[in-house]
Design an enzyme around this catalytic site. Structure first.
Site, PDB file in Angstrom:
ATOM      1  N   LYS A 197      51.010  14.114  12.002  1.00 47.42           N
ATOM      2  CA  LYS A 197      50.881  15.557  11.183  1.00 47.42           C
ATOM      3  C   LYS A 197      49.325  15.845  10.856  1.00 47.42           C
ATOM      4  O   LYS A 197      49.218  14.841   9.928  1.00 47.42           O
ATOM      5  CB  LYS A 197      51.827  15.981  10.310  1.00 47.42           C
ATOM      6  CG  LYS A 197      51.655  17.121   9.542  1.00 47.42           C
ATOM      7  CD  LYS A 197      52.998  17.619   8.808  1.00 47.42           C
ATOM      8  CE  LYS A 197      52.800  18.807   8.125  1.00 47.42           C
ATOM      9  NZ  LYS A 197      53.872  19.406   7.255  1.00 47.42           N
ATOM     10  N   ARG A 207      50.963  29.110   4.940  1.00 49.90           N
ATOM     11  CA  ARG A 207      50.864  29.124   3.708  1.00 49.90           C
ATOM     12  C   ARG A 207      51.008  30.461   2.910  1.00 49.90           C
ATOM     13  O   ARG A 207      51.483  30.564   1.804  1.00 49.90           O
ATOM     14  CB  ARG A 207      49.498  28.648   3.014  1.00 49.90           C
ATOM     15  CG  ARG A 207      49.241  27.309   3.716  1.00 49.90           C
ATOM     16  CD  ARG A 207      48.982  26.160   3.016  1.00 49.90           C
ATOM     17  NE  ARG A 207      48.931  24.827   3.693  1.00 49.90           N
ATOM     18  CZ  ARG A 207      47.933  24.053   3.831  1.00 49.90           C
ATOM     19  NH1 ARG A 207      46.795  24.363   3.349  1.00 49.90           N
ATOM     20  NH2 ARG A 207      48.036  23.030   4.311  1.00 49.90           N
ATOM     21  N   ARG A 218      45.151  18.865   1.847  1.00 52.63           N
ATOM     22  CA  ARG A 218      46.330  17.730   2.087  1.00 52.63           C
ATOM     23  C   ARG A 218      45.658  16.578   2.827  1.00 52.63           C
ATOM     24  O   ARG A 218      46.385  15.780   3.088  1.00 52.63           O
ATOM     25  CB  ARG A 218      47.539  18.291   2.906  1.00 52.63           C
ATOM     26  CG  ARG A 218      48.490  19.539   2.332  1.00 52.63           C
ATOM     27  CD  ARG A 218      49.562  19.513   2.796  1.00 52.63           C
ATOM     28  NE  ARG A 218      50.206  20.844   2.894  1.00 52.63           N
ATOM     29  CZ  ARG A 218      50.570  21.461   1.578  1.00 52.63           C
ATOM     30  NH1 ARG A 218      50.687  20.839   0.532  1.00 52.63           N
ATOM     31  NH2 ARG A 218      51.124  22.751   1.488  1.00 52.63           N
ATOM     32  N   GLU A 234      51.443   6.259  13.857  1.00 49.92           N
ATOM     33  CA  GLU A 234      52.427   6.982  13.030  1.00 49.92           C
ATOM     34  C   GLU A 234      53.761   7.249  13.712  1.00 49.92           C
ATOM     35  O   GLU A 234      54.740   7.119  13.058  1.00 49.92           O
ATOM     36  CB  GLU A 234      51.644   8.295  12.427  1.00 49.92           C
ATOM     37  CG  GLU A 234      50.773   8.350  11.267  1.00 49.92           C
ATOM     38  CD  GLU A 234      51.363   7.948   9.814  1.00 49.92           C
ATOM     39  OE1 GLU A 234      52.483   7.761   9.906  1.00 49.92           O
ATOM     40  OE2 GLU A 234      50.587   8.110   9.127  1.00 49.92           O
ATOM     41  N   LYS A 249      51.920  17.631  15.387  1.00 54.76           N
ATOM     42  CA  LYS A 249      51.434  19.051  14.730  1.00 54.76           C
ATOM     43  C   LYS A 249      50.265  18.927  14.121  1.00 54.76           C
ATOM     44  O   LYS A 249      49.962  18.143  13.483  1.00 54.76           O
ATOM     45  CB  LYS A 249      52.592  19.095  13.817  1.00 54.76           C
ATOM     46  CG  LYS A 249      52.524  20.262  12.972  1.00 54.76           C
ATOM     47  CD  LYS A 249      53.550  20.266  11.825  1.00 54.76           C
ATOM     48  CE  LYS A 249      53.230  21.575  10.946  1.00 54.76           C
ATOM     49  NZ  LYS A 249      54.273  21.896   9.707  1.00 54.76           N
ATOM     50  N   SER A 275      51.637  28.134  12.788  1.00 57.44           N
ATOM     51  CA  SER A 275      51.534  29.518  12.452  1.00 57.44           C
ATOM     52  C   SER A 275      49.948  29.983  12.996  1.00 57.44           C
ATOM     53  O   SER A 275      49.850  30.983  13.627  1.00 57.44           O
ATOM     54  CB  SER A 275      51.586  29.690  11.007  1.00 57.44           C
ATOM     55  OG  SER A 275      50.623  28.769  10.236  1.00 57.44           O
ATOM     56  N   TYR A 314      57.353  30.232  16.785  1.00 58.41           N
ATOM     57  CA  TYR A 314      57.829  31.448  16.435  1.00 58.41           C
ATOM     58  C   TYR A 314      58.242  32.545  17.328  1.00 58.41           C
ATOM     59  O   TYR A 314      58.709  33.505  16.943  1.00 58.41           O
ATOM     60  CB  TYR A 314      56.799  32.017  15.163  1.00 58.41           C
ATOM     61  CG  TYR A 314      56.404  31.020  14.067  1.00 58.41           C
ATOM     62  CD1 TYR A 314      57.257  30.951  13.145  1.00 58.41           C
ATOM     63  CD2 TYR A 314      55.310  30.201  14.322  1.00 58.41           C
ATOM     64  CE1 TYR A 314      57.105  30.099  12.137  1.00 58.41           C
ATOM     65  CE2 TYR A 314      54.978  29.290  13.359  1.00 58.41           C
ATOM     66  CZ  TYR A 314      55.801  29.327  12.184  1.00 58.41           C
ATOM     67  OH  TYR A 314      55.781  28.422  11.137  1.00 58.41           O
TER      68      TYR A 314
END
Ligand code: PBG
Length: 326
Positions: A197, A207, A218, A234, A249, A275, A314
């Protein structure tokens, strides 16, 4: 010049010929619909940066999820938006917290007909917006956060979740979730690990969708978009720790990573069509700059072609019709 003997165009001449030789086709069963449920609202609320996506009430959530089951989707991924936040994200572990009650609602609605997944991360529940609890110096405390995640995994499992989506990018989170689930007797609850990620600018609309309180970024826990090898590492670490499905992602900027992860692991690979990827297409289409439906099909097909067995999008519900009509 001689006329060509080899003519790849022959197989592109008609829709039926193209359909015959298509290498890739996404099926509804491979699509997961992310859904937002917000505490304390009486009507679904539109999300301005994500036209067509809503923050749901507990009631409207049940309807959306029941429709997802009827459409034969691969699952739903739930995100909760609480009324109150605090420094440690208490609402995330509270059995009466919005996400946990929503899991119970949805699990009661669909039973085993549709896999129910939930985001296992506290950023929607913390007043500072980070995915973990903070140390005295303001940094995100990895190991203290793992204790919260363990409790959150147990709370989600008790509510009836089928898969927990570990999305906080803390080191060791998959092992901790597995141990917590098994210790509480939830050996059947699976882990969809957001393994690879990246710290992405394209999470912007999300957000807004979750009313994030984050200031800053982040980058101390999510990955640097420059790194593909580290992304594979990972994913491998999460498989070692017991991940049932690993995820990359965002999807579109990282299709090379999707392919590398697909080739490196032997568990299903998911990719999250996030998004910002959704909103860019919607915004361009609203301006008449691109063909919206064709762009949706091309997006999902490309993510699948890159190696994703499962896609969070979505557009999942609408895509059922678009993929069928192709
Ligand atoms: C973390 C989480 C995020 C998304 C899914 N889970 C936000 C983040 O990491 O900042 C983003 C999804 C999207 O942009 O569609 N709870």
């Amino acid at each position: 010049m001689e006329n060509p003997v080899i003519r790849p165009r022959r197989l592109r001449r008609t829709p039926a010929l193209r359909r015959l030789v298509a290498e890739t086709a996404v099926a509804p069963r491979q699509l997961i619909l992310p859904v937002f449920v917000r505490e304390g609202i009486t009507e679904p609320q539109a999300i301005s940066s994500m036209p067509g996506v809503y923050q749901h009430t507990r009631d409207s959530l049940r309807k959306v999820v029941s429709e997802a089951a009827h459409l034969g989707l691969g699952g739903v991924m739930l995100f909760g938006i609480p009324e109150q936040k605090d420094a440690v994200g208490s609402g995330a572990v509270d059995p009466a917290g919005i996400l946990n009650v929503a899991i119970a609602d949805v699990a009661a609605e669909v039973g085993d007909a549709l896999p129910v997944m939930a985001d296992l991360c506290i950023d929607e529940f913390t007043d500072h917006g980070h995915c973990g609890v903070l140390a005295a110096d303001g940094t995100v405390d990895n190991d203290a956060t793992l204790e919260v995640y363990a409790e959150m995994a147990r709370a989600q499992a008790a509510a009836g979740v089928h898969l927990v989506g570990t999305s906080g990018m803390m080191d060791g989170q998959v092992a901790v979730a597995r141990t917590a689930l098994d210790g509480a007797g939830h050996t059947d609850v699976s882990i969809l690990a957001y393994s690879t990620k990246y710290a992405s600018a394209f999470y912007g609309p999300f957000r807004e969708a979750v009313g994030s309180s984050l200031i800053g970024d982040r980058r101390t826990y999510q990955q640097d978009p420059a790194n593909a090898r580290e992304g594979v590492r990972e994913a491998l670490l999460d498989v070692e720790q017991g991940a049932d499905i690993v995820m990359v992602k965002p999807a579109l900027g990282f299709l090379d990573v999707v392919r590398q992860v697909r080739d490196a692991v032997d568990v299903p690979v998911a990719a999250y069509n996030i998004s910002g990827e959704y909103s860019m297409v919607e915004a361009a289409a609203a301006n008449g700059w691109i063909d919206r439906e064709a762009a949706i099909v091309e997006t999902l097909t490309s993510i699948h072609r890159a190696g994703a067995d499962v896609i969070l999008t979505y557009w999942a519900a609408e895509a059922v019709r678009l993929l069928h009509d192709r």
